[in-house]
Design an enzyme around this catalytic site. Structure first.
Site, PDB file in Angstrom:
ATOM      1  N   HIS A 470       0.839  -1.211   0.000  1.00 37.67           N
ATOM      2  CA  HIS A 470       0.000   0.000   0.000  1.00 37.67           C
ATOM      3  C   HIS A 470       0.869   1.254   0.000  1.00 37.67           C
ATOM      4  O   HIS A 470       0.671   2.173  -0.811  1.00 37.67           O
ATOM      5  CB  HIS A 470      -0.904  -0.064   1.241  1.00 37.67           C
ATOM      6  CG  HIS A 470      -1.701   1.168   1.529  1.00 37.67           C
ATOM      7  ND1 HIS A 470      -3.078   1.186   1.502  1.00 37.67           N
ATOM      8  CD2 HIS A 470      -1.340   2.436   1.907  1.00 37.67           C
ATOM      9  CE1 HIS A 470      -3.513   2.403   1.822  1.00 37.67           C
ATOM     10  NE2 HIS A 470      -2.480   3.162   2.084  1.00 37.67           N
ATOM     11  N   GLU A 471       1.843   1.300   0.907  1.00 35.32           N
ATOM     12  CA  GLU A 471       2.651   2.519   1.034  1.00 35.32           C
ATOM     13  C   GLU A 471       3.651   2.674  -0.110  1.00 35.32           C
ATOM     14  O   GLU A 471       3.760   3.735  -0.717  1.00 35.32           O
ATOM     15  CB  GLU A 471       3.398   2.527   2.379  1.00 35.32           C
ATOM     16  CG  GLU A 471       2.509   2.461   3.610  1.00 35.32           C
ATOM     17  CD  GLU A 471       1.596   3.664   3.784  1.00 35.32           C
ATOM     18  OE1 GLU A 471       1.764   4.674   3.079  1.00 35.32           O
ATOM     19  OE2 GLU A 471       0.688   3.586   4.630  1.00 35.32           O
ATOM     20  N   HIS A 475       0.751   4.222  -2.889  1.00 35.81           N
ATOM     21  CA  HIS A 475       0.990   5.671  -2.892  1.00 35.81           C
ATOM     22  C   HIS A 475       2.220   6.052  -3.726  1.00 35.81           C
ATOM     23  O   HIS A 475       2.333   7.179  -4.191  1.00 35.81           O
ATOM     24  CB  HIS A 475       1.168   6.177  -1.465  1.00 35.81           C
ATOM     25  CG  HIS A 475      -0.082   6.113  -0.645  1.00 35.81           C
ATOM     26  ND1 HIS A 475      -1.312   6.514  -1.118  1.00 35.81           N
ATOM     27  CD2 HIS A 475      -0.297   5.680   0.630  1.00 35.81           C
ATOM     28  CE1 HIS A 475      -2.229   6.337  -0.171  1.00 35.81           C
ATOM     29  NE2 HIS A 475      -1.644   5.828   0.896  1.00 35.81           N
TER      30      HIS A 475
END
Length: 757
Positions: A470-471, A475
């Site tokens: 996710h990070e 992003h």
């Protein structure tokens, strides 16, 4: 329960204490989970110099975090000041004796301790996760007796009574507009004065864009002149005031403007005395910096907070990105825009943490594989950044995290221009993951019995994988198409084709426009949805699972539990939807509901949500995921959805992005799921988020001591009572004076208390 008329909630709250005093949505239960952050070993391994660096950064973070009280609600600073006075004069055990003597039951006193712990934990009286107000779960007149008969009141009767008169009614009020954070009639916010509407917010954003000013460190105040015309004040957060003689890049911006027939005044000095204390400790931290990059980073943060300059904060963030693999990691400033109803103003936060080397080694392997993994994402190469700027990715044990809540992972900075050209850093907060997301079997809702043991075993490991993806690759992926101030494009207009339409690119970001300013109210949630979807999509890659040490049947279980956790979270998300105004109150949870909708839409029995009756005879529900269809049905559905999300984001297509995202985010009672009805079931069986107790650091001579506290509401209160030993009363005075100076903008507290301390 029907909507009580304004004021009638006080009668409800004064009723006999035979059960919860208010709707369960608006209280924190007495049995709320409380956990302590464990960073003892990581702190022990720091050198004396590193401990001093961490100590002063922590002090800066804790001081700055007080600004969140002023960013949350008009009454929050007064509530904080009142509680601080109470517990400085008597610790929770001493106050308990007094409370019981005043006629409170043990349950009522515990309810008060939980409320106080909630105020400290959320830095205000609205939940940081969900933006819902919470009120004390005991009768108002009983709490009043405790406060006015307390030792603090005996020592300073006029001041304590004044604080209570200012915030007592608002502390308990569940008047409809006060139940949630929001703009205009939809809620309360102190990022904007009380009379601002969404139209005012849009106008102000257009003004800021026209002046190339960031909204991150601003608030907007609206007044009306003698002719009845609105006048807007854009106030920047800074130590220096508007009148300062010290010249800087900001001073030329501090003036009056006419914009589309409206008057705007740019001023500064918001939170000045609080930021002064932040700056003092950043100066002290500089002396213990490990290298020149850290020194330059801190110098720019000091400049930013002193002058009110986001450009200086960006420069500091550049040095921060370049400071690879520090032993003590930190970040501080006006960072996340989740709680601004418009989505572009940053809440103050600061964190200080130490590296967890074992987990960080796994993340380093993930970073090394990132360029290869980015090619797996379902959009054409032209929609990916021109060059992957290999970031730092570390697992950290948090020492300090100030603000309204602690996340599991972070990908920062949030400045689009830096992310596209300089890169970013990822951190996973290991000791937060260890305590905040642990689940007890008996409290595990909406899963089949057969899934529960598997879920408990693999939720932690699967969440490590999801946070990492996710990070770093959520992003950290994707390109924004931009035309700069000179008219140059960062993509080839002739050759780049939109894969959704088969045509050339029709829209993009103009100079001064950012993702947040352009997509505003949906930006945060849309981006969280994109990152969560990337995590689900890439966790199917065997190479990723090998990096985290999972192969064979274990790897398949990690995938299954990761997807199962996401669809369950999509159902739990309904707690954070407000049907009365058809709005979502939490960006991540809205994102998870959208993913649930996408996977339900995929059909073929991949996901089902079925209403049932629980063993207690009350409504219940079951979420099922067919693990044999994750790759054959789930992956193609996610692939199509992710490509659409990225294309609309890259091209700045706000209309298309809103239509897609708001379509999936709509909550209706349409069969077969009947989500509005299911929401009642979710509320009936919800579990409150845990409160986290953090340690303090204390300087004794030249040595820094770590002070730890028990995992209880009383322990959390004690940690705050000991957080500001030198200047607690001064801080309370600062907070109430700042709140009183602006009180007129929210009508209530309508009158400044006289002689306020």
């Amino acid at each position: 329960m029907g909507e009580p008329e304004a004021g009638s909630e006080f009668a409800i709250l004064a009723a006999a204490a035979a059960g919860p005093m208010a709707d369960a949505q608006y209280i924190l239960p007495n049995d709320i989970g409380v956990s302590s952050l464990d960073c003892r070993e990581a702190f022990r391994l720091l050198s004396p110099t590193e401990r001093l660096y961490a100590h002063h950064l922590s002090r800066a973070a804790w001081y700055g975090g007080l600004a969140v009280l002023l960013q949350t609600s008009p009454e929050a600073p007064y509530i904080y000041a009142l509680l601080s006075r109470l517990f400085r004069a008597q610790d929770p055990d001493q106050l308990r004796q007094h409370a019981l003597a005043e006629g409170l039951t043990e349950e009522e006193y515990q309810a008060f301790l939980v409320y106080a712990a909630g105020i400290y934990s959320n830095m205000g009286n609205y939940k940081s996760f969900g933006d819902t107000k919470f009120v004390p779960n005991l009768p108002k007149e009983k709490l009043e007796r405790v406060i006015l008969g307390s030792k603090a009141a005996q020592q300073n009767p006029a001041e304590v009574r004044s604080l209570w008169q200012t915030c007592g009614e608002l502390m308990f009020s569940l008047e409809p507009r006060l139940r949630h954070l929001g703009l205009g009639k939809e809620g309360i916010t102190t990022y904007f004065s009380g009379d601002c509407t969404m139209e005012d917010a849009k106008l102000a954003q257009d003004f800021l864009d026209s002046q190339n000013l960031s909204a991150y460190n601003t608030r907007l105040f609206k007044d009306v002149d003698q002719d009845g015309k609105p006048r807007y004040e854009v106030r920047l957060a800074s130590v220096l005031g508007t009148e300062s003689a010290l010249h800087s890049e900001m001073t030329s911006r501090l003036k009056s403007y006419e914009f589309r027939g409206n008057h705007f005044q740019v001023t500064r000095g918001d939170y000045a005395p609080i930021l002064q204390k932040v700056v003092e400790h950043l100066e002290k931290a500089k002396a213990y910096a490990a290298n020149s990059r850290q020194e330059q980073m801190l110098a720019q943060y000091i400049e930013s907070f002193t002058q009110g300059s986001i450009e200086a904060h960006k420069r500091g963030s550049r040095f921060w990105i370049q400071d690879k693999g520090p032993i003590v990691e930190s970040y501080i400033g006006f960072i996340e825009s989740y709680r601004d109803p418009f989505g572009s103003r940053g809440e103050f936060e600061g964190f200080v943490a130490m590296v967890n080397k074992a987990m960080s080694a796994k993340f380093e392997c993930l970073v090394a594989s990132a360029e290869q993994l980015l090619k797996e994402l379902p959009w054409p190469p032209a929609f990916e950044k021109d060059k992957f700027l290999s970031p730092d990715f570390t697992s950290l044990d948090v020492l300090t995290f100030s603000g309204s809540g602690i996340p599991a992972g972070i990908n920062i900075p949030n400045y689009d221009d830096l992310r596209q050209t300089e890169g970013f850093k990822n951190v996973s907060l290991g000791n937060v993951l260890a305590v905040a997301y642990a689940t007890q079997r008996e409290k595990l809702t909406f899963l089949e019995e057969d899934d529960k043991d598997l879920y408990i075993r693999w939720k932690g490991p699967s969440f490590d994988v999801q946070v990492g993806l996710h990070e770093l690759l959520g992003h950290g992926s994707g390109k924004l198409f931009v035309q700069d101030e000179k008219g140059a494009f960062n993509f080839d207009q002739e050759t780049v084709i939109n894969p959704e339409t088969g045509e050339q690119i029709q829209s993009w970001y103009r100079s001064g426009e950012t993702w947040d300013s352009k997509f505003s109210t949906i930006a945060s949630s849309y981006e969280e949805c994109r990152a969560e979807s990337v995590g689900l999509y890439l966790c199917l890659n065997p190479q990723v699972l090998e990096i985290f040490g999972f192969e064979g049947a274990d790897a398949e279980d990690v995938i299954y539990v990761n997807w199962l956790n996401m669809v369950r979270a999509g159902l739990l998300a309904l707690e954070f939807y407000t049907p009365e105004v058809s709005s979502w109150r939490q960006a991540h949870m809205q994102a998870r509901f959208v993913i649930l909708r996408v996977l339900l839409e995929a059909g073929e029995g991949l996901v089902t949500v079925t209403p049932t009756t629980g063993t207690d005879g009350r409504p219940d529900a079951r979420v099922r995921l067919d693990r044999n269809k994750i790759r054959s049905v789930g992956k193609p559905a996610l692939e199509r959805f992710l490509r659409r999300l990225q294309v609309l984001k890259s091209t700045g297509d706000v209309a298309g992005g809103r239509a897609l995202y708001e379509g999936y985010a709509a909550v209706t009672d349409a069969p077969p799921e009947c989500f509005l009805t299911l929401r009642d079931t979710v509320l009936l069986r919800k579990e409150s988020r845990k409160l986290i107790v953090q340690p303090n650091t204390r300087l004794e001579g030249s040595e820094v001591q770590l002070l730890e506290y028990e995992a209880s509401a009383a322990g959390l209160i004690q940690s705050f009572s000991e957080r500001f030993p030198e200047d607690g009363p001064e801080l309370e005075e600062i907070l109430t004076q700042l709140a009183t100076a602006d009180a007129r903008f929210w009508k209530c507290p309508s009158e400044a208390p006289s002689g306020q301390a």
